[in-house]
Design a protein around this motif. Structure first.
Motif, mmCIF file in Angstrom:
data_model
loop_
_atom_site.group_PDB
_atom_site.id
_atom_site.type_symbol
_atom_site.label_atom_id
_atom_site.label_comp_id
_atom_site.label_asym_id
_atom_site.label_seq_id
_atom_site.Cartn_x
_atom_site.Cartn_y
_atom_site.Cartn_z
ATOM 1 N N UNK A 1 -12.233 44.777 -3.072
ATOM 2 C CA UNK A 1 -11.265 45.540 -3.863
ATOM 3 C C UNK A 1 -11.270 45.077 -5.319
ATOM 4 N N UNK A 2 -10.738 45.900 -6.195
ATOM 5 C CA UNK A 2 -10.553 45.574 -7.605
ATOM 6 C C UNK A 2 -9.056 45.572 -7.888
ATOM 7 N N UNK A 3 -8.631 45.067 -9.038
ATOM 8 C CA UNK A 3 -7.195 45.094 -9.368
ATOM 9 C C UNK A 3 -6.590 46.493 -9.295
ATOM 10 N N UNK A 4 -7.386 47.514 -9.593
ATOM 11 C CA UNK A 4 -6.879 48.897 -9.543
ATOM 12 C C UNK A 4 -6.555 49.320 -8.117
ATOM 13 N N UNK A 5 -7.197 48.692 -7.140
ATOM 14 C CA UNK A 5 -6.950 49.048 -5.738
ATOM 15 C C UNK A 5 -5.763 48.312 -5.131
ATOM 16 N N UNK A 6 -5.274 47.281 -5.825
ATOM 17 C CA UNK A 6 -4.161 46.492 -5.291
ATOM 18 C C UNK A 6 -2.853 47.259 -5.374
ATOM 19 N N UNK A 7 -1.977 47.010 -4.403
ATOM 20 C CA UNK A 7 -0.642 47.595 -4.527
ATOM 21 C C UNK A 7 0.135 46.839 -5.599
ATOM 22 N N UNK A 8 1.259 47.394 -6.015
ATOM 23 C CA UNK A 8 2.014 46.799 -7.125
ATOM 24 C C UNK A 8 2.456 45.376 -6.824
ATOM 25 N N UNK A 9 2.810 45.111 -5.570
ATOM 26 C CA UNK A 9 3.296 43.785 -5.202
ATOM 27 C C UNK A 9 2.201 42.730 -5.363
ATOM 28 N N UNK A 10 1.017 43.032 -4.835
ATOM 29 C CA UNK A 10 -0.096 42.071 -4.935
ATOM 30 C C UNK A 10 -0.564 41.912 -6.377
ATOM 31 N N UNK A 11 -0.624 43.015 -7.112
ATOM 32 C CA UNK A 11 -1.050 42.941 -8.509
ATOM 33 C C UNK A 11 -0.084 42.077 -9.322
ATOM 34 N N UNK A 12 1.200 42.324 -9.153
ATOM 35 C CA UNK A 12 2.200 41.544 -9.886
ATOM 36 C C UNK A 12 2.184 40.073 -9.462
ATOM 37 N N UNK A 13 1.920 39.847 -8.190
ATOM 38 C CA UNK A 13 1.891 38.467 -7.714
ATOM 39 C C UNK A 13 0.764 37.682 -8.381
ATOM 40 N N UNK A 14 -0.422 38.296 -8.466
ATOM 41 C CA UNK A 14 -1.564 37.602 -9.056
ATOM 42 C C UNK A 14 -1.408 37.426 -10.568
ATOM 43 N N UNK A 15 -0.948 38.458 -11.260
ATOM 44 C CA UNK A 15 -0.777 38.330 -12.706
ATOM 45 C C UNK A 15 0.306 37.303 -13.044
ATOM 46 N N UNK A 16 1.373 37.290 -12.253
ATOM 47 C CA UNK A 16 2.434 36.298 -12.469
ATOM 48 C C UNK A 16 1.924 34.893 -12.177
ATOM 49 N N UNK A 17 1.109 34.770 -11.138
ATOM 50 C CA UNK A 17 0.538 33.480 -10.767
ATOM 51 C C UNK A 17 -0.252 32.884 -11.934
ATOM 52 N N UNK A 18 -1.111 33.687 -12.558
ATOM 53 C CA UNK A 18 -1.920 33.176 -13.662
ATOM 54 C C UNK A 18 -1.084 32.945 -14.921
ATOM 55 N N UNK A 19 -0.040 33.717 -15.108
ATOM 56 C CA UNK A 19 0.876 33.455 -16.223
ATOM 57 C C UNK A 19 1.561 32.099 -16.059
ATOM 58 N N UNK A 20 1.991 31.799 -14.842
ATOM 59 C CA UNK A 20 2.636 30.508 -14.578
ATOM 60 C C UNK A 20 1.658 29.351 -14.749
ATOM 61 N N UNK A 21 0.402 29.552 -14.345
ATOM 62 C CA UNK A 21 -0.603 28.508 -14.540
ATOM 63 C C UNK A 21 -0.808 28.210 -16.027
ATOM 64 N N UNK A 22 -0.746 29.239 -16.860
ATOM 65 C CA UNK A 22 -0.911 29.043 -18.306
ATOM 66 C C UNK A 22 0.189 28.166 -18.896
ATOM 67 N N UNK A 23 1.331 28.105 -18.210
ATOM 68 C CA UNK A 23 2.467 27.330 -18.726
ATOM 69 C C UNK A 23 2.388 25.853 -18.345
ATOM 70 N N UNK A 24 1.439 25.501 -17.481
ATOM 71 C CA UNK A 24 1.296 24.098 -17.067
ATOM 72 C C UNK A 24 0.693 23.292 -18.216
ATOM 73 N N UNK A 25 1.425 22.313 -18.719
ATOM 74 C CA UNK A 25 0.995 21.541 -19.879
ATOM 75 C C UNK A 25 0.134 20.334 -19.506
ATOM 76 N N UNK A 26 0.489 19.651 -18.415
ATOM 77 C CA UNK A 26 -0.215 18.429 -18.037
ATOM 78 C C UNK A 26 -0.650 18.499 -16.575
ATOM 79 N N UNK A 27 -1.736 19.227 -16.312
ATOM 80 C CA UNK A 27 -2.194 19.334 -14.924
ATOM 81 C C UNK A 27 -2.699 17.994 -14.391
ATOM 82 N N UNK A 28 -2.410 17.733 -13.147
ATOM 83 C CA UNK A 28 -2.910 16.535 -12.468
ATOM 84 C C UNK A 28 -4.229 16.851 -11.764
ATOM 85 N N UNK A 29 -4.362 18.101 -11.323
ATOM 86 C CA UNK A 29 -5.555 18.552 -10.602
ATOM 87 C C UNK A 29 -6.152 19.752 -11.332
ATOM 88 N N UNK A 30 -7.466 19.782 -11.422
ATOM 89 C CA UNK A 30 -8.183 20.923 -12.006
ATOM 90 C C UNK A 30 -9.054 21.569 -10.937
#
Length: 281
Positions: A12-41
């Motif tokens: 599947x591509x992002x266009x095929x995802x339902x709104x819930x899954x699409x929002x979950x993944x985009x929010x997930x990566x937004x939250x990762x961007x806010x991590x200032x001092x990661x312990x694990x990469x």
């Protein structure tokens, strides 16, 4: 962990995802961007991954840990479809134009900020507690430099037939036995799909980038370098990955074979000109 639950995300591509899954993944990566001092990469090279990439991302979004971490996708001349998926979902992407898995992993290592670097693959599905299981042992044993595990396999669209389940059981038993053997045997069976490494130990070593020498065996070569620098630890954790591509004995894997090496054009043209033409009968 139920890998077959990821079947709806195969191909599947992002266009095929339902709104819930699409929002979950985009929010997930937004939250990762806010991590200032990661312990694990988490470092994931991307070459040709369009069919499994969204499912892989969903498995990352299902990770459960209180450890701050970052996810770095290293696009290594990736196909347009894979790049589109990464960009549309807001994933962090760094580029490595030098073709080859070792170049890509080295780039990820240089970009990583965490104390522990997990090498992962985009055709794999990971246990929700993967980070805790692979990273926490390093903080218990200061001499530990590498944690590794054994992956299982799935069929094309994350199916698990009875035959594949039986194969996975045999594979796990076989690999765990091999990993308990001597240095030479153990090194041959450590796989980059599920490795966690102490970054301060790995950084001075780096990856061997001469693909003609390592033929894609970045995992074994790295383990050789780490072996005399500290302890290794086997971790029982669920990881499902695609079956390896078929290849000729002694030939490099498809992502680093000779078509990416500098071509000797002049020599090739000379060979063609010297070819004898068979006379017509």
């Amino acid at each position: 962990m139920n890998v077959t639950a990821y079947q709806p995300y195969f191909g599947v591509t992002p266009k095929n995802l339902n709104d819930s899954d699409f929002n979950r993944l985009t929010t997930y990566f937004e939250l990762l961007d806010a991590v200032q001092k990661p312990v694990v990469s988490l470092v994931i090279p991307i070459y040709r991954a369009k069919e499994t990439l969204v499912a892989h991302m969903m498995s990352l979004a299902n990770l459960k840990t209180i450890i701050p971490y970052e996810v770095i996708f290293v696009e290594n001349n990736a196909d347009d479809e894979s790049l589109s998926i990464l960009n549309e979902l807001g994933a962090r992407v760094t580029s490595q134009p030098l073709q080859g898995i070792t170049y890509a992993r080295q780039k990820g290592l240089e970009e990583a900020k965490g104390q522990i670097v997990c090498t992962m693959d985009p055709d794999s599905i990971y246990d929700p507690y993967y980070i805790d299981k692979m990273a926490l042992p390093f903080f218990v044993d200061k001499e530990l430099v590498l944690c590794y595990s054994v992956s299982k396999s799935y069929e094309e669209d994350f199916r698990l037939s009875s035959k594949m389940r039986f194969r996975n059981t045999l594979k796990t038993v076989y690999f765990r036995w091999k990993l308990s053997q001597n240095f030479t045997t153990k090194i041959k069976h450590i796989r980059a799909v599920c490795m966690a490494i102490r970054r301060e130990t790995l950084l001075p070593i780096g990856y061997d980038v001469d693909l003609r020498a390592v033929s894609g065996c970045d995992d074994g070569m790295l383990a050789i370098h780490l072996y005399n620098l500290g302890k290794f630890k086997y971790i029982p954790v669920d990881v499902y990955t695609a079956l390896p591509p078929k290849r000729e004995p002694g030939k490099p894997f498809p992502f680093c074979n000779e078509r990416f090496l500098p071509a000797q054009k002049t020599l090739e043209e000379t060979y063609r000109k010297l070819e004898l033409v068979k006379p017509l009968r």
